[in-house]
Design a protein around this motif. Structure first.
Motif, PDB file in Angstrom:
ATOM      1  N   GLY A 153       4.501   2.206   0.267  1.00 35.64           N
ATOM      2  CA  GLY A 153       3.053   2.218   0.128  1.00 35.64           C
ATOM      3  C   GLY A 153       2.572   1.060  -0.724  1.00 35.64           C
ATOM      4  N   THR A 179      -3.286  -4.336  -6.385  1.00 29.17           N
ATOM      5  CA  THR A 179      -2.372  -3.763  -5.401  1.00 29.17           C
ATOM      6  C   THR A 179      -2.145  -2.291  -5.696  1.00 29.17           C
ATOM      7  N   ALA A 180      -2.460  -1.444  -4.734  1.00 30.74           N
ATOM      8  CA  ALA A 180      -2.155  -0.017  -4.853  1.00 30.74           C
ATOM      9  C   ALA A 180      -0.687   0.195  -4.496  1.00 30.74           C
ATOM     10  N   TYR A 193      -1.373   1.064  -9.970  1.00 26.72           N
ATOM     11  CA  TYR A 193      -2.093  -0.140  -9.549  1.00 26.72           C
ATOM     12  C   TYR A 193      -1.593  -1.355 -10.319  1.00 26.72           C
ATOM     13  N   ASN A 217      -0.412   7.577  -7.399  1.00 24.44           N
ATOM     14  CA  ASN A 217      -0.635   6.150  -7.218  1.00 24.44           C
ATOM     15  C   ASN A 217      -0.520   5.402  -8.540  1.00 24.44           C
ATOM     16  N   PHE A 270      -4.054   7.964  -0.844  1.00 28.22           N
ATOM     17  CA  PHE A 270      -3.585   6.587  -0.914  1.00 28.22           C
ATOM     18  C   PHE A 270      -4.287   5.711   0.133  1.00 28.22           C
ATOM     19  N   PRO A 271      -4.714   4.498  -0.217  1.00 28.10           N
ATOM     20  CA  PRO A 271      -4.463   3.774  -1.465  1.00 28.10           C
ATOM     21  C   PRO A 271      -5.431   4.083  -2.596  1.00 28.10           C
ATOM     22  N   LEU A 323       2.283   3.266  -4.064  1.00 26.90           N
ATOM     23  CA  LEU A 323       2.464   4.703  -3.894  1.00 26.90           C
ATOM     24  C   LEU A 323       3.819   5.135  -4.447  1.00 26.90           C
ATOM     25  N   VAL A 359      -0.853  -1.655  -0.747  1.00 34.89           N
ATOM     26  CA  VAL A 359      -2.106  -2.148  -0.162  1.00 34.89           C
ATOM     27  C   VAL A 359      -2.810  -3.009  -1.204  1.00 34.89           C
TER      28      VAL A 359
END
Length: 286
Positions: free
Chosen positions: A4, A16-17, A59, A57, A262-263, A19, A6
């Motif tokens: 994950g 940027t996310a 970041y 999540n 998510f994200p 996961l 993104v």
């Protein structure tokens, strides 16, 4: 699934996310929730009643001259559905040694346990660890730990281990202030005494990474008074939630959350006397 990862831009800053995986949390964990309303909200979201898969999540914020990671996931302590942050970070092309600063929204296991290795060493060997003063004091309070339920006592132990692993480069902050470049802290107490969000601003754009304001999006936007059983102060958590939901809606502020689908990027819209979450569209370009 693929890892994950993104990315999107906030002004000139890339966020940027990442996961870490998911938890399962049932609506019975929400204080004050009634089954009929919860079932109706689930049905309105095309979901079956019962536990929801709730993401965890984190970041990564690229400020150009430094990399800032906000929260670190769970590491290996919560079973096979979690602990995927290292793989997501690798897929994003970043090694732990490249992270300069780790900001912690609060010192719960799913936010700080990933900051240390199984051997108790710093998982981000070159990073400064930044925690709020109020959270640090709470999780290092022996009286609070002794009064906590047995299943919560490991939270205290893990928070202390993480802080100890960064003892030579640990920074404690309070209030609303610049904490790393253009990133500012925003106190959001209730879920824990020192729970905080981080506001990323650049080029007229803004993103509020709000930590655990919402755990179950299906229910808590529509019923912001429903706090989670793990909230240290459930009443304050609800008051903070309603205040920040109102601010995000009024200011049309983009938000991201550690437990939003998510994200986790999106906006808050008013919906009668309550709110709803409007996920951001896929960022087609950076």
């Amino acid at each position: 699934q693929v890892p994950g990862v993104v990315r999107r831009k906030i002004g000139s800053i890339e966020v940027t996310a990442l996961l870490d995986g998911y938890l399962e949390i049932g609506p019975e964990m929400l204080l004050g929730a009634d089954a009929a309303t919860a079932e109706a909200l689930a049905a309105a979201s095309f979901q079956a009643p019962g536990p929801r898969r709730t993401p965890v999540n984190a970041y990564l914020v690229n400020l150009g001259d430094r990399l800032v990671l906000i929260d670190t996931g769970t590491a290996g302590g919560f079973g096979p559905t979690l602990g995927q942050l290292p793989a997501a970070l690798e897929a994003a092309g970043v090694s732990p040694a490249q992270v300069d600063t780790v900001l912690i929204t609060h010192m719960h296991p799913d936010h700080i346990f990933g900051a240390v290795t199984p051997a108790g060493e710093a998982a981000f060997p070159n990073a400064e660890l930044v925690v709020t003063e109020a959270d640090y004091r709470f999780w290092h309070d022996d009286t609070a730990m002794n009064q906590a339920p047995d299943d919560v006592k490991p939270f205290f132990v893990g928070a202390r281990k993480a802080a100890a692993a960064y003892s030579g480069r640990l920074r404690r902050i309070g209030g609303e202030r610049e904490v790393a470049g253009s990133i500012r802290s925003l106190p959001l107490p209730g879920h824990t005494p020192g729970h905080a969000g981080f506001l990323v601003e650049s080029g007229g754009g803004a993103l509020l990474i709000w930590g655990d304001i919402v755990h179950l999006a299906t229910y808590q936007f529509a019923q912001p008074d429903w706090s989670l059983a793990f909230d240290v102060d459930a009443r304050m958590a609800a008051e903070t939630r309603k205040r920040i939901l109102d601010r995000a809606a009024a200011d049309r502020l983009m938000v991201a959350g550690m437990h939003l689908p998510f994200p986790g990027f999106g906006h808050v819209a008013r919906d009668g006397g309550a709110y709803r979450f409007v996920p951001a569209e896929w960022p087609y370009a950076l």
